[in-house]
Design a protein around this motif. Structure first.
Motif, PDB file in Angstrom:
ATOM      1  N   ARG A   1       1.280  -0.534  11.140  1.00  0.00           N
ATOM      2  CA  ARG A   1       0.265  -1.055  12.033  1.00  0.00           C
ATOM      3  C   ARG A   1      -0.425  -0.092  13.186  1.00  0.00           C
ATOM      4  NH1 ARG A   1      -0.896  -6.494  11.707  1.00  0.00           N
ATOM      5  NH2 ARG A   1       0.919  -7.227  11.127  1.00  0.00           N
ATOM      6  N   THR A   2      -1.223  -0.192  13.716  1.00  0.00           N
ATOM      7  CA  THR A   2      -1.980   0.381  14.517  1.00  0.00           C
ATOM      8  C   THR A   2      -3.079   0.139  15.524  1.00  0.00           C
ATOM      9  OG1 THR A   2      -3.240   2.848  14.960  1.00  0.00           O
ATOM     10  CG2 THR A   2      -3.566   0.797  12.792  1.00  0.00           C
TER      11      THR A   2
ATOM     12  N   LEU B   1       0.867  -0.808  -0.350  1.00  0.00           N
ATOM     13  CA  LEU B   1      -0.087  -0.295   0.301  1.00  0.00           C
ATOM     14  C   LEU B   1       0.728   1.356  -0.179  1.00  0.00           C
ATOM     15  CD1 LEU B   1      -3.391  -0.701   2.208  1.00  0.00           C
ATOM     16  CD2 LEU B   1      -2.884  -1.324  -0.307  1.00  0.00           C
ATOM     17  N   SER B   2       2.280   1.278   0.777  1.00  0.00           N
ATOM     18  CA  SER B   2       2.846   2.528   0.335  1.00  0.00           C
ATOM     19  C   SER B   2       3.838   3.033  -0.411  1.00  0.00           C
ATOM     20  CB  SER B   2       3.852   2.478   1.706  1.00  0.00           C
ATOM     21  OG  SER B   2       4.621   1.555   1.747  1.00  0.00           O
TER      22      SER B   2
ATOM     23  N   ARG C   1      -3.060   1.178   9.434  1.00  0.00           N
ATOM     24  CA  ARG C   1      -3.103   2.437   9.006  1.00  0.00           C
ATOM     25  C   ARG C   1      -2.508   3.429   8.033  1.00  0.00           C
ATOM     26  NH1 ARG C   1      -5.064   6.615  12.490  1.00  0.00           N
ATOM     27  NH2 ARG C   1      -4.015   6.043  14.465  1.00  0.00           N
ATOM     28  N   LEU C   2      -3.396   3.886   6.485  1.00  0.00           N
ATOM     29  CA  LEU C   2      -3.123   3.551   5.476  1.00  0.00           C
ATOM     30  C   LEU C   2      -3.183   5.293   5.645  1.00  0.00           C
ATOM     31  CD1 LEU C   2      -1.921   4.214   2.912  1.00  0.00           C
ATOM     32  CD2 LEU C   2      -4.238   3.284   1.627  1.00  0.00           C
ATOM     33  N   ILE C   3      -2.326   6.679   5.234  1.00  0.00           N
ATOM     34  CA  ILE C   3      -2.377   7.568   4.552  1.00  0.00           C
ATOM     35  C   ILE C   3      -1.864   7.937   3.718  1.00  0.00           C
ATOM     36  CG2 ILE C   3      -1.539  10.136   5.670  1.00  0.00           C
ATOM     37  CD1 ILE C   3      -0.837   9.588   8.174  1.00  0.00           C
ATOM     38  N   THR C   4      -2.662   8.817   2.548  1.00  0.00           N
ATOM     39  CA  THR C   4      -2.212   8.332   0.884  1.00  0.00           C
ATOM     40  C   THR C   4      -2.363  10.324   1.415  1.00  0.00           C
ATOM     41  OG1 THR C   4      -4.843   9.297   0.512  1.00  0.00           O
ATOM     42  CG2 THR C   4      -3.268   7.031   0.509  1.00  0.00           C
TER      43      THR C   4
ATOM     44  N   GLU D   1      -6.966   9.189   4.837  1.00  0.00           N
ATOM     45  CA  GLU D   1      -6.923   8.752   5.806  1.00  0.00           C
ATOM     46  C   GLU D   1      -7.866   7.627   6.666  1.00  0.00           C
ATOM     47  OE1 GLU D   1      -4.698   9.375  11.108  1.00  0.00           O
ATOM     48  OE2 GLU D   1      -4.902  10.868   9.252  1.00  0.00           O
ATOM     49  N   VAL D   2      -7.195   6.123   6.635  1.00  0.00           N
ATOM     50  CA  VAL D   2      -8.123   5.169   6.460  1.00  0.00           C
ATOM     51  C   VAL D   2      -7.103   4.094   7.601  1.00  0.00           C
ATOM     52  CG1 VAL D   2      -7.596   3.983   4.823  1.00  0.00           C
ATOM     53  CG2 VAL D   2      -9.769   3.374   6.080  1.00  0.00           C
TER      54      VAL D   2
END
Length: 433
Positions: free
Chosen positions: A373-374, A333-334, A361-364, A343-344
């Protein structure tokens, strides 16, 4: 460079692989060459004999150190070919991905978990060695690979354009030099085709870098594999500065009421600009003796559908194409780009690859992304299969959520994530491996 992955072992994988796990008597090793695959692949695919030229092509593509062979009592009984590929991902240039092909099990060894075992060994090795973060394959049976975490990441459309529907709307304006048509053999056009492929590589997610053996595979034309059609031909759209597009096609003779109505089968078409693209389609639809024009696998949003004055009569039929799965959620994903900032928190279920399970946690952003990880509350819950379906920007999170395959745990999360993941134009891969 891609990390070598021998996947060699004489013991069972430590995790249970199915309700009927493989016997400890199975040995797993890298094949020596394609000859180790021949018997298993032949039996699994119906016993058809391929031409010597075809066998030479697939043998040249095989990477033995990245492939896997299962043996029983010293005799091959299951195969998996691994390929080191460079594929365009959303918002990026070409990135290393791991291609999987020729997953086959001999009839006498089916229903024993061998396929699952081989795929797990491959994915585990990619994870352990931190090799390619994404694996891709073409599925002979679409329902088969979802259970291994592969999602339908791209679609293709098949077209059948009859004589009466070949009219095109006015095409794009061309301010460059006038285009001219040249028809030649693929072998003579190889260098020009390679240049067009390189120029178009970043156009869509799913496009593969094709050089050497991969390009020769596309241009191969063994007479035994023509099945009654003529030889493969190549159209080139050229101007004073060089070649701006190509089409690979062949003709199959046919007559209707004493009139020639040959079928024009378009194998590939690629162009560096819209004017050259429309020019080639006009030429294909106006081939001498031509009747119906067919194209078996075109992008689902192929511009020709907008060029045709009567697209309904082309009988467009959509089907699944490339399947993808995240080897490692964070790296997959990164390693791609996104259309919007979002942010999801994703809660991923992945029993085959437990290292992927949990919350991420994905911050695009439009210039990059971060995935870690979160312990935060999840916004969306999905399995590895659904994650694979959206990796290339083709699958719709909204559609998956409405089908009950993605759970929205925070209102608005589906729409926000969908806008970030989607890519326009749609992903497409013209290569079958």
């Amino acid at each position: 460079m891609h990390s070598p992955s021998p996947f060699s072992s004489k013991s069972r994988s430590p995790e249970p692989l199915s309700s009927k796990p493989p016997s400890p008597d199975y040995d797993f090793r890298a094949p020596d060459d394609w000859s180790d695959f021949t018997e298993v692949v032949g039996l699994a695919y119906g016993g058809y004999d391929h031409s010597p030229e075809h066998r030479a092509t697939v043998a040249e593509l095989l990477e033995p150190k990245r492939s896997l062979l299962a043996c029983a009592a010293g005799r091959p009984c299951a195969t998996l070919a691994g390929y080191s590929l460079d594929m365009t991902l959303p918002g990026t240039g070409p990135r290393p991905v791991f291609g999987i092909g020729y997953v086959a099990v001999s009839p006498a060894h089916r229903r024993r978990g061998l396929m699952r075992d081989m795929i797990l060994r491959v994915l585990s090795d990619l994870h352990t060695t931190r090799a390619e973060p994404v694996a891709v394959l073409n599925a002979t049976e679409p329902a088969l690979y979802g259970r291994f975490g592969f999602g339908a990441a791209s679609q293709a459309v098949s077209l059948t354009i009859p004589v009466e529907a070949r009219a095109l709307a006015e095409g794009p304006a061309d301010d460059g030099p006038p285009l001219t048509l040249e028809v030649t053999s693929p072998a003579e056009a190889e260098a020009a085709i390679a240049r067009v492929c390189r120029a178009c590589l970043a156009e869509r997610p799913g496009m593969l870098r094709r050089e050497g053996a991969w390009l020769r595979q596309a241009l191969a034309d063994p007479p035994a594999d023509r099945h009654g059609a003529g030889r493969l031909l190549c159209m080139l759209a050229t101007d004073g500065a060089g070649v701006r597009g190509y089409a690979l096609y062949r003709l199959t003779a046919g007559w209707t009421h004493s009139y020639p109505r040959y079928t024009v089968s378009v194998q590939e078409l690629s162009a560096c600009d819209p004017a050259a693209y429309a020019f080639l389609w006009r030429a294909l639809l106006d081939v001498d003796l031509g009747g119906t024009v067919t194209a078996d696998a075109r992008p689902v949003d192929d511009p020709v559908l907008a060029l045709l004055a009567d697209p309904r009569s082309a009988a467009p039929t959509v089907r699944d194409q490339l399947y993808a799965r995240a080897v490692d959620v964070d790296r997959a994903l990164s390693g791609r780009g996104y259309a919007t900032e979002a942010e999801v928190v994703l809660e991923v279920t992945d029993p085959l690859c437990p290292w992927n399970e949990g919350r991420w946690r994905l911050i695009t952003g439009t210039t990059g992304a971060d995935c870690v990880r979160t312990r935060a509350n999840a916004d969306l819950a999905l399995t590895a299969r659904e994650l694979g379906a959206i990796l290339l920007g083709g699958g719709s999170l909204v559609q998956l959520a409405r089908a009950g395959r993605v759970a929205e745990l925070r209102p608005g999360a589906v729409q926000a994530a969908a806008a970030a993941f989607r890519h326009d134009p749609a992903p497409y891969c013209p290569v079958v491996f």
